[in-house]
Design a protein around this motif. Structure first.
Motif, PDB file in Angstrom:
ATOM      1  N   ILE A   7      -1.027  10.859 -10.113  1.00 42.59           N
ATOM      2  CA  ILE A   7      -1.767  12.124  -9.935  1.00 42.59           C
ATOM      3  C   ILE A   7      -1.148  13.253 -10.785  1.00 42.59           C
ATOM      4  O   ILE A   7      -1.879  13.922 -11.527  1.00 42.59           O
ATOM      5  N   LEU A  15      -4.175   9.048   2.830  1.00 39.10           N
ATOM      6  CA  LEU A  15      -4.821   8.114   3.767  1.00 39.10           C
ATOM      7  C   LEU A  15      -4.342   6.687   3.533  1.00 39.10           C
ATOM      8  O   LEU A  15      -4.091   5.933   4.484  1.00 39.10           O
ATOM      9  N   ILE A  16      -4.203   6.313   2.251  1.00 38.38           N
ATOM     10  CA  ILE A  16      -3.726   4.955   1.928  1.00 38.38           C
ATOM     11  C   ILE A  16      -2.290   4.774   2.439  1.00 38.38           C
ATOM     12  O   ILE A  16      -1.958   3.759   3.063  1.00 38.38           O
ATOM     13  N   LEU A  23       0.985   6.614  -6.735  1.00 43.08           N
ATOM     14  CA  LEU A  23      -0.162   7.492  -6.993  1.00 43.08           C
ATOM     15  C   LEU A  23       0.241   8.958  -6.833  1.00 43.08           C
ATOM     16  O   LEU A  23      -0.062   9.800  -7.680  1.00 43.08           O
ATOM     17  N   GLY A  67      -2.288   4.595   6.163  1.00 40.20           N
ATOM     18  CA  GLY A  67      -2.829   3.289   6.564  1.00 40.20           C
ATOM     19  C   GLY A  67      -1.787   2.191   6.392  1.00 40.20           C
ATOM     20  O   GLY A  67      -1.650   1.306   7.246  1.00 40.20           O
ATOM     21  N   LEU A 103      -5.714  13.537  -1.041  1.00 36.47           N
ATOM     22  CA  LEU A 103      -6.179  13.213   0.318  1.00 36.47           C
ATOM     23  C   LEU A 103      -6.355  11.693   0.466  1.00 36.47           C
ATOM     24  O   LEU A 103      -5.881  11.086   1.440  1.00 36.47           O
ATOM     25  N   GLY A 104      -7.002  11.073  -0.528  1.00 40.30           N
ATOM     26  CA  GLY A 104      -7.191   9.618  -0.497  1.00 40.30           C
ATOM     27  C   GLY A 104      -5.862   8.892  -0.495  1.00 40.30           C
ATOM     28  O   GLY A 104      -5.655   7.920   0.243  1.00 40.30           O
ATOM     29  N   THR A 105      -4.922   9.386  -1.328  1.00 37.45           N
ATOM     30  CA  THR A 105      -3.596   8.759  -1.422  1.00 37.45           C
ATOM     31  C   THR A 105      -2.860   8.838  -0.090  1.00 37.45           C
ATOM     32  O   THR A 105      -2.242   7.855   0.348  1.00 37.45           O
ATOM     33  N   PHE A 137      -8.667  16.051  -3.608  1.00 36.68           N
ATOM     34  CA  PHE A 137      -9.283  14.829  -3.070  1.00 36.68           C
ATOM     35  C   PHE A 137      -8.507  13.558  -3.434  1.00 36.68           C
ATOM     36  O   PHE A 137      -8.327  12.694  -2.580  1.00 36.68           O
ATOM     37  N   PRO A 138      -8.012  13.434  -4.696  1.00 37.44           N
ATOM     38  CA  PRO A 138      -7.160  12.264  -4.966  1.00 37.44           C
ATOM     39  C   PRO A 138      -5.934  12.214  -4.050  1.00 37.44           C
ATOM     40  O   PRO A 138      -5.550  11.152  -3.563  1.00 37.44           O
ATOM     41  N   LEU A 143       0.829  -1.212   0.000  1.00 36.45           N
ATOM     42  CA  LEU A 143       0.000   0.000   0.000  1.00 36.45           C
ATOM     43  C   LEU A 143       0.862   1.261   0.000  1.00 36.45           C
ATOM     44  O   LEU A 143       0.538   2.247  -0.663  1.00 36.45           O
ATOM     45  N   LEU A 168       2.167   1.735  -3.434  1.00 36.25           N
ATOM     46  CA  LEU A 168       1.073   2.196  -4.293  1.00 36.25           C
ATOM     47  C   LEU A 168       0.777   3.679  -4.044  1.00 36.25           C
ATOM     48  O   LEU A 168       0.562   4.457  -4.991  1.00 36.25           O
TER      49      LEU A 168
END
Lengths: 152, 494
Positions: free
Chosen positions: A26, A50-51, A21, A54, A46-48, A43-44, A14, A17
């Motif tokens: 991006i 978080l991944i 990203l 995580g 922000l999601g990245t 937003f992309p 992750l 990845l």
């Protein structure tokens, strides 16, 4: 393999990845037009993040827990005998999509149903011949005439 | 209002819609009664069949499926000690001991009527609750919606299973998938890789069926080949006197189901267990619980079914899903070009009333279909896997193809099926991904609209009492989840 080892591998995957990203996908595949109060990349990204975060937490948690006595197995299903069946099912579906595109519904549907019947343990030859034919015809009638959704 | 109700009745009362409700409940009962099939999967399979229907017919079918599946999980729970749905796990505790004592018919009767009463009460609560909340929601602007979506994201914690981290990662993936296509404000392409078919984003239908139905197909393909055993099914019968005796338990269970169902992230399973433990605490004979108590069955089943109305309150009034099934139903609304929330109440009040009446009719059809399903259960349980799953597979494929007639969607569906299978094997939950995917466009649009209106001033998100209320609720929710996680960890270490 216990869940902690798998978590460490997943976490590392992750993290990689997230880096791909953030630094590759991006910038190349999300334009930043600079118009408006917020970039389309926000937003992309922000999601990245978080991944990535995580993934780091998973690695840290698996390192901390690897010595603990609670070594849960991933899933009992891993130890079950039909290990190849998911792969065969996926291959049958992929085959359906290809045959459907090239030859149409009436070739693809009976082949898929028959293949999956065998994968799911069907051994009765008559059933393997009759059920796909009947299901193909009934579903064609339902979708094409009942629901007005053409399948060709 | 009277004119809207009359218009709703005119819209709903047709043979076609009654058949749709009946078929929906019957299909839902089938999906819930077969262990391994779920209500979520059932709704995902039904959505493609509704493309050609009017919205009311489509939702009559979908909501009937939802209600039928919620009930019928109790049938295998009571008869073969295997809950058909996770929510029926609490029913096993007393249902199966009753069957072992030769009182399976009584247990089935109690489960059926508790479900029906819980269902009717929760539908009435939904009607009043949603109308009140929707009136409040008319005061919402983009900033309030942004904070509402932020609060809704806390439901991810409730559906994350054992690992909150994995739930958050899955939700982040859903978030990223939700950004694919043209961005909602400037129409900038994102992650389309030059493909025209990707400009509209990832097909919700393909993702939904891939994640929930195709991945389940792969999981079921792994199960060892086994002989189907014949099940002895007793006749469901219970006296009205016994039902009257258990009414306080049923009413308590219904109230618990409505309240817990309406709180994002909780849903049917915790409601059934809480109702069960409350019934045991209030009982004069708590020692009978777990050994075959009708009160236990009544408590679990009334709460389980009452969550349907509760979970639909935030969906209908605010457009926010409270659990996985309502997230899938939100997808169904969007596919039919409808956005649940205050706008739906303002523009299509007759449709909203028609949906409410359809829910009540579905609840009233449940006894008829439920009794038939109980009688037919031995045959339902005998359907061989090699017949069931190939038919489900072809239904998934045709359903996804039928939506856009696009082979690309079939590949996307297969991709999500493989991804979902991998996630399940690595113990990542699927529901947060779906929730992240559905909420991302709503949240992004609200945030960007609010920032555009405020010229980029972030304080817009704490400028009204409603926004602040949702922010406080989010902080409280996160604090509660963190505390629970720490306590759980301490419990494991102890």
């Amino acid at each position: 393999m216990n869940i902690y080892k798998l978590d460490m591998i997943s976490g590392a995957g992750l993290l990689v990845l997230a880096l791909v990203l953030y630094y590759l996908l991006i910038p190349n595949f999300v334009a930043d037009n600079g118009i408006g109060a917020m970039s389309p990349r926000f937003f992309p990204k922000l999601g990245t993040m978080l991944i990535g975060a995580g993934g780091c937490i998973l690695i840290a948690a698996s390192l901390r827990s690897s010595g603990s006595p609670r070594k849960a197995e991933v899933s009992s299903a891993l130890n079950q005998p039909q290990k190849l069946s998911p792969l065969l099912s996926a291959a049958a579906i992929a085959g359906f999509i290809l045959v459907f595109q090239w030859f149409g519904y009436f070739f693809a549907a009976p082949l898929l149903i028959a293949a999956l019947m065998i994968v799911f343990g069907g051994r009765n030859l008559l059933a393997i011949l009759l059920l796909p034919a009947a299901a193909t015809a009934i579903l064609f009638a339902v979708f094409s005439f009942g629901l007005n959704l053409p399948l060709q | 209002m009277a004119a809207d109700i009359l218009s709703a009745l005119e819209m709903l009362l047709s043979i076609q819609n009654m058949i749709a409700i009946f078929a929906g409940v019957a299909f839902g009962v089938f999906m819930g009664a077969v262990p391994g099939l779920t209500g979520t999967m059932g709704i995902a399979l039904v959505i493609p069949l509704t493309y050609a229907f009017e919205p009311i017919t489509a939702f009559a079918l979908l909501l009937g499926t939802y209600k039928g599946a919620l009930f019928s999980g109790c049938i295998p729970a009571i008869l073969i000690n295997t809950p058909g749905t996770p929510a029926a796990a609490a029913t096993v505790l007393d249902g199966y001991p009753l069957t072992q004592q030769g009182r399976g018919g009584e247990a089935m009767g109690m489960a059926l009527w508790s479900s029906v009463i819980g269902d009717v009460i929760s539908t009435i609560a939904l009607i009043f609750g949603a109308l009140l909340l929707a009136q409040l929601a008319t005061k919402f602007g983009p900033a309030e919606f942004s904070m509402l979506v932020l609060f809704s994201l806390t439901i991810v914690a409730g559906v994350s299973g054992d690992s909150l981290t994995k739930g958050l990662i899955a939700a982040a993936f859903g978030f990223i998938f939700g950004t694919v296509g043209l961005d909602p404000m400037m129409a900038t392409p994102r992650f389309t890789f030059g493909e025209i078919t990707m400009l509209n984003g990832i097909s919700l239908m393909a993702m939904l069926i891939g994640l929930f139905a195709v991945s389940e197909l792969f999981i079921q393909a792994e199960a060892p080949l086994s002989e189907v055993k014949k099940v002895a099914v007793p006749k469901a019968k219970i006296s009205w006197k016994k039902i009257r005796e258990k009414l306080p338990t049923i009413m308590r269970g219904s109230a618990i189901g409505i309240v817990l169902g309406s709180i994002p992230g909780l849903g049917a399973t915790p409601s059934a267990f809480l109702s069960y433990s409350e019934a045991k605490r209030a009982s004069k004979t708590p020692e009978k619980f777990g050994k075959g108590s009708l009160d236990g069955v009544a408590a679990a089943e009334s709460a389980n079914n009452a969550t349907a109305g509760g979970a639909l309150i935030p969906l209908m009034a605010l457009g926010v899903p409270g659990d996985v099934v309502t997230a899938v139903l939100l997808g169904a609304f969007l596919i039919h070009g409808l956005a649940p929330g205050p706008q739906l109440f303002a523009e299509h009040l007759d449709l909203v009333y028609a949906i409410f009446i359809a829910l009540l009719i579905a609840a009233l059809m449940l006894p008829v279909i439920g009794l038939a399903a109980i009688r037919l259960f031995s045959r339902i349980a005998m359907i061989p896997r090699y017949v069931l799953y190939p038919v489900i597979a072809i239904l998934c494929l045709l359903g996804v193809y039928g939506f856009n007639s696009s082979p690309t969607d079939l590949w996307v569906m297969l991709g999500f099926g493989v991804l979902g299978y991998g996630m399940r094997k690595l113990a990542f939950p699927l529901a947060p991904m779906m929730i992240g995917f559905v909420l991302e466009p709503i949240g992004e649009q609200s945030v960007r609209q609010a920032l555009t209106i405020s010229s980029g001033n972030w304080s817009v998100f704490v400028s009204t009492p409603i926004s602040i209320l949702f922010l406080v609720l989010t902080i409280l929710s996160v604090a509660f989840i963190t505390r629970r996680t720490i306590n759980d960890r301490k419990g494991v270490q102890a």
